[in-house]
Design a protein around this motif. Structure first.
Motif, PDB file in Angstrom:
ATOM      1  N   ASP A   1       7.056   7.957 -56.816  1.00 34.69           N
ATOM      2  CA  ASP A   1       7.415   6.684 -56.208  1.00 34.69           C
ATOM      3  C   ASP A   1       8.270   5.830 -57.149  1.00 34.69           C
ATOM      4  OD1 ASP A   1       6.071   7.630 -54.041  1.00 34.69           O
ATOM      5  OD2 ASP A   1       4.481   6.132 -54.033  1.00 34.69           O
TER       6      ASP A   1
ATOM      7  N   ASP B   1       5.279   4.463 -59.586  1.00 33.67           N
ATOM      8  CA  ASP B   1       5.175   3.427 -58.553  1.00 33.67           C
ATOM      9  C   ASP B   1       6.018   2.187 -58.835  1.00 33.67           C
ATOM     10  OD1 ASP B   1       2.974   4.701 -56.782  1.00 33.67           O
ATOM     11  OD2 ASP B   1       2.222   4.855 -58.834  1.00 33.67           O
TER      12      ASP B   1
ATOM     13  N   HIS C   1       0.092   6.286 -57.776  1.00 38.59           N
ATOM     14  CA  HIS C   1      -0.149   6.194 -56.335  1.00 38.59           C
ATOM     15  C   HIS C   1      -1.112   5.071 -55.935  1.00 38.59           C
ATOM     16  CE1 HIS C   1      -0.097   7.387 -52.183  1.00 38.59           C
ATOM     17  NE2 HIS C   1      -1.403   7.532 -52.158  1.00 38.59           N
TER      18      HIS C   1
ATOM     19  N   HIS D   1       1.111  12.836 -59.027  1.00 34.15           N
ATOM     20  CA  HIS D   1       1.341  11.526 -58.424  1.00 34.15           C
ATOM     21  C   HIS D   1       0.000  10.901 -58.059  1.00 34.15           C
ATOM     22  CE1 HIS D   1       3.003   8.164 -56.385  1.00 34.15           C
ATOM     23  NE2 HIS D   1       2.531   8.531 -55.211  1.00 34.15           N
TER      24      HIS D   1
ATOM     25  N   ASN E   1       4.897  10.186 -52.764  1.00 34.51           N
ATOM     26  CA  ASN E   1       4.956  10.289 -51.307  1.00 34.51           C
ATOM     27  C   ASN E   1       6.162   9.562 -50.745  1.00 34.51           C
ATOM     28  OD1 ASN E   1       3.149   8.157 -52.327  1.00 34.51           O
ATOM     29  ND2 ASN E   1       3.182   7.441 -50.211  1.00 34.51           N
TER      30      ASN E   1
HETATM   31 MN    MN Z   1       2.513   6.814 -53.790  1.00 41.65          MN
END
Ligand code: MN
Length: 243
Positions: A45, A12, A200, A119, A84
């Protein structure tokens, strides 16, 4: 032979040309603590948005890839689990950066413990709308159809998805955006794992959990979008957050 330091896990970072400070912290981290690591695993991410591997020519993306490649060249293996935001990362990114793409989830022994790496978005099962969206965009058919579009169009669409994700986050209950305890327990049981490392949620913490009478641990990684970077460092002695 050089003594190798801990295994490091980060997620992230949401790297984007609009956040030069985060990129600097990422670069310093790769040139600093990561250089002596036994391995660096990116749990999704890394990028705030990724429209397809043909966007590797973008100067910002190229700079990120260059930093990863330098770390791999220095002898530190780099693994990548997609998030994502960067689920469209593919084989060309892997070849250019030297990173190995791992499936989600991935089972690995970390600090002597059977550990699942993910994730983490699949664990947010309370958010039914998101899970439907995820199933759609992760299907091979959606991916093939999307990647067949011109890059400029994909960049526009990905930016729309990114903005929608940001807007929806504002209106969603905090509970919806955290992992579901039953989903975590089910995954640990399925893989007979005792530890889980995920990103995440951006809620850095160590959670001791009981899974059918077994003592397990869930490590939630923090994000890099504030003024600092953070990592989980694991050795044979155990794991701890670096910041
Ligand atoms: Mn994410």
């Amino acid at each position: 032979m050089t003594a190798r330091g801990p295994e490091l896990f980060i997620s992230d970072l949401h790297l984007s040309p609009h956040e030069p400070g985060t990129f600097r912290r990422f670069r310093d981290f790769l040139a600093g603590p990561a250089r002596s690591a036994a391995r660096l695993t990116l749990l999704g991410d890394l990028f705030d948005a990724w429209a397809g591997d043909d966007d590797l020519a973008d100067p910002f993306n190229a700079a990120v890839v260059r930093e990863l490649r330098a770390l791999v060249a220095a002898g530190v293996p780099v693994d990548f689990v997609a998030g994502n935001r960067d689920f469209l990362v593919g084989a060309d990114f892997a070849a250019a950066s030297g990173a190995s793409l791992l499936p989600d989830p991935c089972l690995r022994e970390v600090a002597g413990i059977a550990t699942l790496l993910t994730h983490g978005d699949t664990l947010c099962t309370d958010d039914a709308d998101y899970q439907r969206f995820r199933a759609e965009v992760r299907s091979p058919a959606w991916r093939a159809e999307f990647l067949a579009r011109p890059l400029a169009e994909r960049k526009r669409l990905i930016e729309q998805l990114r903005q929608r994700s940001e807007t929806e986050k504002q209106g969603k209950a905090m509970r919806l955006m955290d992992v579901n305890a039953h989903a975590v327990a089910a995954l640990l049981r399925e893989y007979a794992a005792a530890s889980l490392i995920h990103g995440h949620t951006h809620r850095q913490a160590r959670h001791a959990i009981d899974v059918a009478g077994r003592a397990c641990v869930r490590w939630a990684l923090g994000d890099w979008t504030g003024e600092r970077g953070t990592a989980l460092a694991c050795t044979t002695e155990g794991c701890r957050f670096l910041a």
